[in-house]
Design a protein around this motif. Structure first.
Motif, PDB file in Angstrom:
ATOM      1  N   ASP A  58       0.818  -1.120  -0.173  1.00 32.08           N
ATOM      2  CA  ASP A  58      -0.046  -0.314   0.117  1.00 32.08           C
ATOM      3  C   ASP A  58       0.705   1.131   0.040  1.00 32.08           C
ATOM      4  O   ASP A  58       0.530   2.238  -0.717  1.00 32.08           O
ATOM      5  CB  ASP A  58      -0.812   0.048   1.277  1.00 32.08           C
ATOM      6  CG  ASP A  58      -2.064  -1.127   0.975  1.00 32.08           C
ATOM      7  OD1 ASP A  58      -2.318  -1.445   0.042  1.00 32.08           O
ATOM      8  OD2 ASP A  58      -2.564  -1.231   2.152  1.00 32.08           O
ATOM      9  N   VAL A  59       1.931   1.242   1.010  1.00 28.66           N
ATOM     10  CA  VAL A  59       2.591   2.313   0.837  1.00 28.66           C
ATOM     11  C   VAL A  59       3.786   2.511  -0.211  1.00 28.66           C
ATOM     12  O   VAL A  59       3.789   3.492  -0.719  1.00 28.66           O
ATOM     13  CB  VAL A  59       3.570   2.409   2.396  1.00 28.66           C
ATOM     14  CG1 VAL A  59       4.645   3.887   2.613  1.00 28.66           C
ATOM     15  CG2 VAL A  59       2.506   2.385   3.560  1.00 28.66           C
ATOM     16  N   PHE A  60       4.019   1.584  -0.966  1.00 31.89           N
ATOM     17  CA  PHE A  60       4.786   1.461  -2.114  1.00 31.89           C
ATOM     18  C   PHE A  60       4.106   2.270  -2.975  1.00 31.89           C
ATOM     19  O   PHE A  60       4.481   3.118  -3.756  1.00 31.89           O
ATOM     20  CB  PHE A  60       5.108   0.205  -2.403  1.00 31.89           C
ATOM     21  CG  PHE A  60       6.123  -0.009  -3.530  1.00 31.89           C
ATOM     22  CD1 PHE A  60       7.646   0.071  -3.372  1.00 31.89           C
ATOM     23  CD2 PHE A  60       5.661  -0.004  -4.971  1.00 31.89           C
ATOM     24  CE1 PHE A  60       8.358   0.020  -4.515  1.00 31.89           C
ATOM     25  CE2 PHE A  60       6.415  -0.008  -5.848  1.00 31.89           C
ATOM     26  CZ  PHE A  60       7.692  -0.146  -6.018  1.00 31.89           C
ATOM     27  N   TYR A  61       2.993   1.961  -3.443  1.00 32.42           N
ATOM     28  CA  TYR A  61       2.020   2.372  -4.192  1.00 32.42           C
ATOM     29  C   TYR A  61       1.825   3.890  -3.960  1.00 32.42           C
ATOM     30  O   TYR A  61       1.846   4.502  -5.035  1.00 32.42           O
ATOM     31  CB  TYR A  61       0.468   1.423  -4.190  1.00 32.42           C
ATOM     32  CG  TYR A  61      -0.390   2.102  -5.172  1.00 32.42           C
ATOM     33  CD1 TYR A  61      -0.530   1.066  -6.605  1.00 32.42           C
ATOM     34  CD2 TYR A  61      -1.258   3.020  -4.967  1.00 32.42           C
ATOM     35  CE1 TYR A  61      -1.594   1.706  -7.309  1.00 32.42           C
ATOM     36  CE2 TYR A  61      -2.176   3.644  -6.105  1.00 32.42           C
ATOM     37  CZ  TYR A  61      -2.379   2.655  -7.234  1.00 32.42           C
ATOM     38  OH  TYR A  61      -3.195   3.136  -8.178  1.00 32.42           O
ATOM     39  N   GLY A  66       0.595   8.785  -5.292  1.00 30.19           N
ATOM     40  CA  GLY A  66       0.035   9.888  -4.545  1.00 30.19           C
ATOM     41  C   GLY A  66      -1.054   9.616  -3.848  1.00 30.19           C
ATOM     42  O   GLY A  66      -1.759  10.487  -3.454  1.00 30.19           O
ATOM     43  N   GLU A  67      -1.516   8.188  -3.993  1.00 26.40           N
ATOM     44  CA  GLU A  67      -2.963   7.916  -3.305  1.00 26.40           C
ATOM     45  C   GLU A  67      -2.649   6.439  -2.931  1.00 26.40           C
ATOM     46  O   GLU A  67      -2.008   5.577  -3.519  1.00 26.40           O
ATOM     47  CB  GLU A  67      -3.941   8.113  -4.417  1.00 26.40           C
ATOM     48  CG  GLU A  67      -3.862   7.403  -5.797  1.00 26.40           C
ATOM     49  CD  GLU A  67      -4.883   7.657  -6.499  1.00 26.40           C
ATOM     50  OE1 GLU A  67      -5.289   6.853  -7.325  1.00 26.40           O
ATOM     51  OE2 GLU A  67      -5.527   8.867  -6.759  1.00 26.40           O
ATOM     52  N   LEU A  68      -3.580   6.106  -2.048  1.00 22.84           N
ATOM     53  CA  LEU A  68      -3.602   4.556  -1.641  1.00 22.84           C
ATOM     54  C   LEU A  68      -4.394   3.877  -2.578  1.00 22.84           C
ATOM     55  O   LEU A  68      -5.314   4.101  -3.146  1.00 22.84           O
ATOM     56  CB  LEU A  68      -4.167   4.598  -0.136  1.00 22.84           C
ATOM     57  CG  LEU A  68      -3.479   5.117   0.896  1.00 22.84           C
ATOM     58  CD1 LEU A  68      -4.158   5.097   1.981  1.00 22.84           C
ATOM     59  CD2 LEU A  68      -2.103   4.177   1.208  1.00 22.84           C
ATOM     60  N   PRO A  69      -4.034   2.631  -2.834  1.00 21.78           N
ATOM     61  CA  PRO A  69      -4.553   1.643  -3.734  1.00 21.78           C
ATOM     62  C   PRO A  69      -6.078   1.305  -3.053  1.00 21.78           C
ATOM     63  O   PRO A  69      -5.975   0.870  -2.129  1.00 21.78           O
ATOM     64  CB  PRO A  69      -3.498   0.554  -3.981  1.00 21.78           C
ATOM     65  CG  PRO A  69      -2.868   0.594  -2.698  1.00 21.78           C
ATOM     66  CD  PRO A  69      -2.730   1.837  -2.104  1.00 21.78           C
ATOM     67  N   LEU A 240      13.480  -1.725  -8.993  1.00 23.46           N
ATOM     68  CA  LEU A 240      13.169  -2.092  -7.582  1.00 23.46           C
ATOM     69  C   LEU A 240      12.505  -3.448  -7.166  1.00 23.46           C
ATOM     70  O   LEU A 240      12.904  -4.126  -6.364  1.00 23.46           O
ATOM     71  CB  LEU A 240      12.130  -0.757  -7.130  1.00 23.46           C
ATOM     72  CG  LEU A 240      12.799   0.547  -7.114  1.00 23.46           C
ATOM     73  CD1 LEU A 240      11.605   1.653  -6.592  1.00 23.46           C
ATOM     74  CD2 LEU A 240      13.685   0.670  -5.749  1.00 23.46           C
ATOM     75  N   LEU A 241      11.743  -3.576  -8.251  1.00 21.34           N
ATOM     76  CA  LEU A 241      10.962  -5.027  -7.941  1.00 21.34           C
ATOM     77  C   LEU A 241      11.783  -6.312  -8.012  1.00 21.34           C
ATOM     78  O   LEU A 241      11.689  -7.287  -7.339  1.00 21.34           O
ATOM     79  CB  LEU A 241       9.788  -5.332  -8.766  1.00 21.34           C
ATOM     80  CG  LEU A 241       8.596  -4.433  -8.847  1.00 21.34           C
ATOM     81  CD1 LEU A 241       7.378  -4.909  -9.358  1.00 21.34           C
ATOM     82  CD2 LEU A 241       8.356  -3.830  -7.351  1.00 21.34           C
ATOM     83  N   GLY A 242      12.758  -6.187  -8.873  1.00 14.71           N
ATOM     84  CA  GLY A 242      13.952  -7.246  -9.250  1.00 14.71           C
ATOM     85  C   GLY A 242      15.100  -7.242  -8.012  1.00 14.71           C
ATOM     86  O   GLY A 242      15.847  -8.104  -8.052  1.00 14.71           O
TER      87      GLY A 242
END
Length: 272
Positions: A58-61, A66-69, A240-242
């Motif tokens: 959630d915080v990564f997104y 700029g908004e929560l998923p 980042l994801l890898g």
């Protein structure tokens, strides 16, 4: 002696701002020392509340969007993060991590070295922005017609030119990347799977007859596009994801002797 001509230096008359500003992060300074923060907010959300009530996904997104998923968006993001957590030992970036690890490079340097490779154009972040723009542009066309038009040109185009025409799709080691195909099928089941992922999956199905399919960069780009990330951010997100897999492979070999990796024999070196 020749004379060098230089362009006349001119002022751009662009005043610089007096303070750096960011919408992403706000820190509450200490009353005793303004350089020390006592509280922080990410796009207005209190950091401690996020720690208590929200997941890392959630915080990564939030940090990048700029908004929560929504719950569905977070589920799709988390699934992609797991699917891409390790590029695998066949990937050049992972091989770079393993080489610098076994070579006794400072462990702190494993990630920046390997991540630079993961940011390249070949199976890396360098291909993501172009692919995101391609998917956004083409997702309103019929994937069957698009595939037919591209494949009709195969007689006059080589593999590289075909893959240039359909960024994010192609062959890996002469065949379809089956792991990426299966990850795409798993992601397609989720509620937040959007137009880019569905269109890309339909295109991949049409391309299979000629031995083309999803590339990992195409799959990542499709999900990033569906989740609303900006194309310019896509390459960095891919790195980042890898990153966890790169570090894990590098550290695994960092305490082993250099003989733990194969050494290419002399007969395999060819000078033309």
């Amino acid at each position: 002696m020749s004379e060098h001509k230089h362009d006349q230096v001119r002022s751009r008359n662009e005043p610089f701002t007096e303070r750096t500003a960011t919408r992403i992060w706000c820190e509450q300074p200490s009353e005793d020392n303004p350089y020390i923060a006592t509280q922080a907010r990410c796009y207005g959300y209190d950091l401690f509340e996020l720690m208590e009530k929200r997941s890392f996904v959630d915080v990564f997104y939030l940090l990048f969007r700029g908004e929560l998923p929504t719950k569905a968006e977070a589920q799709l993001m988390q699934a992609l993060m797991i699917g891409l957590i390790n590029p695998g030992p066949r990937h050049p970036a992972t091989r770079a991590a393993m080489n610098v690890g076994v070579g006794k490079t400072d462990p702190l340097h494993i990630l920046p070295i390997a991540s630079a490779v993961l940011g390249g154009d070949y199976m890396g972040g360098g291909a993501i922005e172009k692919t995101m723009r391609f998917l956004r542009k083409q997702q309103h066309t019929d994937p069957q017609d698009f595939a037919r038009n591209v494949l009709l040109q195969q007689q006059s185009l080589n593999r590289v030119e075909v893959e240039e025409a359909i960024p994010g799709f192609g062959r890996r080691h002469g065949g379809i990347d089956l792991l990426t195909k299966n990850i795409a099928a798993q992601l397609l089941k989720l509620d937040a799977a959007g137009k880019a992922l569905r269109w890309g999956s339909a295109l991949a199905e049409q391309l299979e007859t000629e031995g083309f399919g999803w590339q990992v960069t195409g799959l990542a780009a499709a999900v990033f596009a569906d989740l609303g990330f900006h194309p310019r951010a896509g390459g960095s997100l891919f790195q980042l994801l890898g990153a966890p897999g790169l570090v894990a492979h590098g550290l695994e070999l960092s305490n082993k002797p250099i003989t733990a990796m194969p050494f290419v024999s002399d007969e395999n070196y060819v000078i033309e």
